[in-house]
Design an enzyme around this catalytic site. Structure first.
Site, PDB file in Angstrom:
ATOM      1  N   ASN A   1       0.874  -1.175   0.000  1.00  0.00           N
ATOM      2  CA  ASN A   1       0.000   0.000   0.000  1.00  0.00           C
ATOM      3  C   ASN A   1       0.905   1.217   0.000  1.00  0.00           C
ATOM      4  O   ASN A   1       1.451   1.617   1.026  1.00  0.00           O
ATOM      5  CB  ASN A   1      -0.911  -0.008   1.225  1.00  0.00           C
TER       6      ASN A   1
ATOM      7  N   ARG B   1      -2.640  -2.041  -3.481  1.00  0.00           N
ATOM      8  CA  ARG B   1      -3.825  -1.202  -3.314  1.00  0.00           C
ATOM      9  C   ARG B   1      -3.692  -0.007  -4.246  1.00  0.00           C
ATOM     10  O   ARG B   1      -2.695   0.715  -4.220  1.00  0.00           O
ATOM     11  CB  ARG B   1      -3.946  -0.716  -1.878  1.00  0.00           C
TER      12      ARG B   1
ATOM     13  N   HIS C   1     -12.635   3.177  -0.164  1.00  0.00           N
ATOM     14  CA  HIS C   1     -12.594   2.189   0.916  1.00  0.00           C
ATOM     15  C   HIS C   1     -13.397   0.943   0.547  1.00  0.00           C
ATOM     16  O   HIS C   1     -13.845   0.198   1.419  1.00  0.00           O
ATOM     17  CB  HIS C   1     -13.133   2.750   2.244  1.00  0.00           C
TER      18      HIS C   1
ATOM     19  N   ARG D   1      -9.989  16.054   6.354  1.00  0.00           N
ATOM     20  CA  ARG D   1     -10.921  16.403   5.269  1.00  0.00           C
ATOM     21  C   ARG D   1     -12.297  16.679   5.862  1.00  0.00           C
ATOM     22  O   ARG D   1     -12.754  15.962   6.741  1.00  0.00           O
ATOM     23  CB  ARG D   1     -11.004  15.263   4.258  1.00  0.00           C
TER      24      ARG D   1
ATOM     25  N   GLU E   1      -7.991  -5.104   5.075  1.00  0.00           N
ATOM     26  CA  GLU E   1      -7.853  -4.844   3.648  1.00  0.00           C
ATOM     27  C   GLU E   1      -6.702  -5.632   3.031  1.00  0.00           C
ATOM     28  O   GLU E   1      -6.768  -6.050   1.874  1.00  0.00           O
ATOM     29  CB  GLU E   1      -7.671  -3.348   3.419  1.00  0.00           C
TER      30      GLU E   1
END
Length: 403
Positions: free
Chosen positions: A13, A94, A183, A244, A387
Site C-alpha cells: 500500500n 492497493r 474504501h 478532510r 484490507e
C-alpha cells in the site's frame, strides 16, 4: 520464518510518503511479516519491520519509494528471509482510483500502469504514489505476477440515481464525473464478515457500514451489493474526517477564490489537509481530541459534535434508502477503538430498534463482535477490517486464473 514464500502474497500500500506492507497467507490470513516505511523523501525517514517475533526499527534518509522498498527487502533478509530469492506467489497493490476502466482486480502490465497513471487526474494525491510503488516493486521482483486491487471497484455498480451528480450530463460524461466511492475493499470485506458473524445469508441482509479512520466513509449495502456510499468523485465527499471536511457547500470554493484570492493549490490544501477534525480543533488524532475534550477544550468538543452529527445524518439517510436495517457495523481505527463514537452515533434510536449495550461496547475484546443487546432487532457490530487479507485473496485469485 520459513525460507519459502510459495504460498504467500506480498501486499503493498504505497502512499505519497509512506509504504505499508504485509507478507501473508491468503488462505489462513496468517501474517509472516509486516511493516511501515514513513517520511519518504524527507531528511529523516523511518521504517518498522515485524517478522518472526522480532521488530526491527531504522531511522535514516529514504530518498524515494524504490529506496524504501529496497530497505524493506534488506530487512526481510536480515530477519531470515530472502524475499527476492525465495519468490512469492504474487504481489497485490492497493490502488485508490480505478475510474470507469478498472472495476475488478487486474493483472498488472505496462499498459495497466499507464492507465492507472492517466487516472491520476481523478486522484492526484493517491494514484501517482500507487504507480510509483507498482513500478518500484516490479523492478525489485521481476517476473513475479502483480495485481492491482482498486478501492473504487466495490462501488462500480451503484444504482444510476446514487452514482449520478445533477450537473450538465455532457460535462459529466466528458470528464468522468460520477460517484465512485472509496474504501471499497474494506466495505466489501467487513460486510462479508458481518454475514459470517451473524450466520446469515448476505443476500438477506440490509447493512450500514461505517469505515472510520483518518479517512472515513459510510455505505448502504443490500443483499451484499452497495446501493450508496458517502465518498464521491474523490475521497473528499461525505463524513467528517481527520483532515478532510467531507460535505460542504461547493459555493464555498468560489467564495474563497473571490474573497480570499485562493488559488486551486490553496483550495486543495485546505480541503485535503487543513479541514475536518484538524481544521476545527487543531489535531487530527482522535486520542488527542479525546484528551482535549476531557480537558474542557471547547473547539475539540465542537469538532467531535460536528463529527457525530454527520455520522447520524448519513445513518438516517441510509436507513430510509434501505427501508430499514438489519446490521450497523463500525470498523477501522476510530470505528474499532472509540466506544464513545459508537455510543453517541447511535444514541436515542431505540424507537428504530437500534441500541448499544454499554458493557459490550466498552469491552476490551478485539475480535469481531456484537455490541447491541441480545434482544435488539438491529445488530450493532464492531468488525476489524483487514484490507490486506482481502487484497491478498484477490491477487491470488487473479494469479490462479491466469496460471
Amino acid at each position: 520464518m520459513s525460507n519459502t514464500a510459495d504460498d504467500l502474497v506480498l501486499v503493498i500500500n504505497s502512499g505519497s510518503s509512506s509504504i505499508k506492507y504485509q507478507l501473508l497467507d491468503p488462505e489462513t490470513g496468517a501474517v509472516a511479516a509486516s511493516g511501515l516505511v514513513e517520511r519518504i523523501g524527507e531528511r529523516e525517514g523511518a521504517v518498522e519491520h515485524r517478522a518472526g517475533g522480532r521488530t526491527v526499527e531504522r531511522t535514516e534518509a529514504i530518498a524515494d519509494h524504490k529506496a524504501g522498498l529496497r530497505l524493506v527487502f534488506d530487512l526481510f533478509a536480515e530477519t531470515g528471509f530472502d524475499l527476492a530469492g525465495a519468490g512469492v506467489r504474487a504481489v497485490g497493490h492497493r490502488v485508490v482510483h480505478g475510474g470507469e476502466v478498472f472495476y475488478e482486480p487486474t493483472l498488472i502490465t505496462d499498459e495497466v500502469v499507464e492507465e492507472i497513471a492517466e487516472l491520476s487526474a481523478l486522484a492526484p494525491l493517491h494514484n501517482p504514489a500507487n504507480v510509483t510503488g507498482i513500478e518500484s516493486t516490479r523492478e525489485l521482483l521481476p517476473g513475479v505476477p502483480q495485481v492491482a486491487v482498486f478501492d473504487t471497484a466495490f462501488f462500480h455498480g451503484l444504482p444510476e440515481a446514487a452514482k449520478t451528480y445533477a450537473i450538465d450530463a455532457k460535462v459529466a460524461a466528458a470528464h468522468g464525473i460520477r460517484r465512485y466511492g472509496f474504501h471499497g475493499t474494506s466495505h466489501e470485506y467487513v460486510s462479508g464478515r458481518v454475514a459470517e458473524v451473524l450466520d446469515h445469508d448476505p443476500g438477506t441482509l440490509r447493512q450500514i457500514v461505517f469505515h472510520l479512520g483518518n479517512g472515513a466513509s459510510a455505505s448502504a449495502i443490500r443483499g451484499g451489493k452497495p446501493i450508496d456510499t458517502s465518498m464521491g468523485l474523490t475521497p473528499l465527499e461525505g463524513l467528517v474526517m481527520g483532515t478532510r471536511g467531507g460535505d460542504i457547500d461547493p459555493g464555498i470554493i468560489g467564495h474563497l477564490v473571490r474573497s480570499a484570492h485562493f488559488d486551486m493549490g490553496q483550495i486543495e490544501e485546505l480541503l485535503n489537509r487543513d479541514s475536518g477534525i484538524k481544521g476545527l480543533s487543531g489535531v487530527n488524532d482522535f486520542r488527542e481530541l479525546r484528551r482535549l475534550i476531557d480537558a474542557g477544550d471547547a473547539a475539540a468538543q465542537l469538532a467531535y459534535d460536528v463529527y457525530i452529527h454527520r455520522l447520524r445524518r448519513y445513518l438516517g439517510a441510509y436507513l430510509v434508502e434501505l427501508g430499514g436495517v438489519d446490521a450497523i457495523t463500525f470498523t477501522a481505527g476510530v470505528g474499532e477503538n472509540s466506544p464513545d463514537v459508537r455510543a453517541d452515533a447511535l444514541a436515542g434510536l431505540s424507537a428504530f430498534g437500534i441500541e448499544v449495550d454499554a458493557a459490550r461496547n466498552t469491552a476490551a475484546d478485539r475480535a469481531a463482535r456484537l455490541i447491541s443487546p441480545p434482544e435488539a432487532p438491529v445488530a450493532v457490530l464492531v468488525v476489524p477490517t483487514n484490507e490486506e487479507l482481502a487484497i491478498a485473496r484477490a491477487a491470488r485469485q487473479v494469479v490462479s486464473g491466469n496460471s
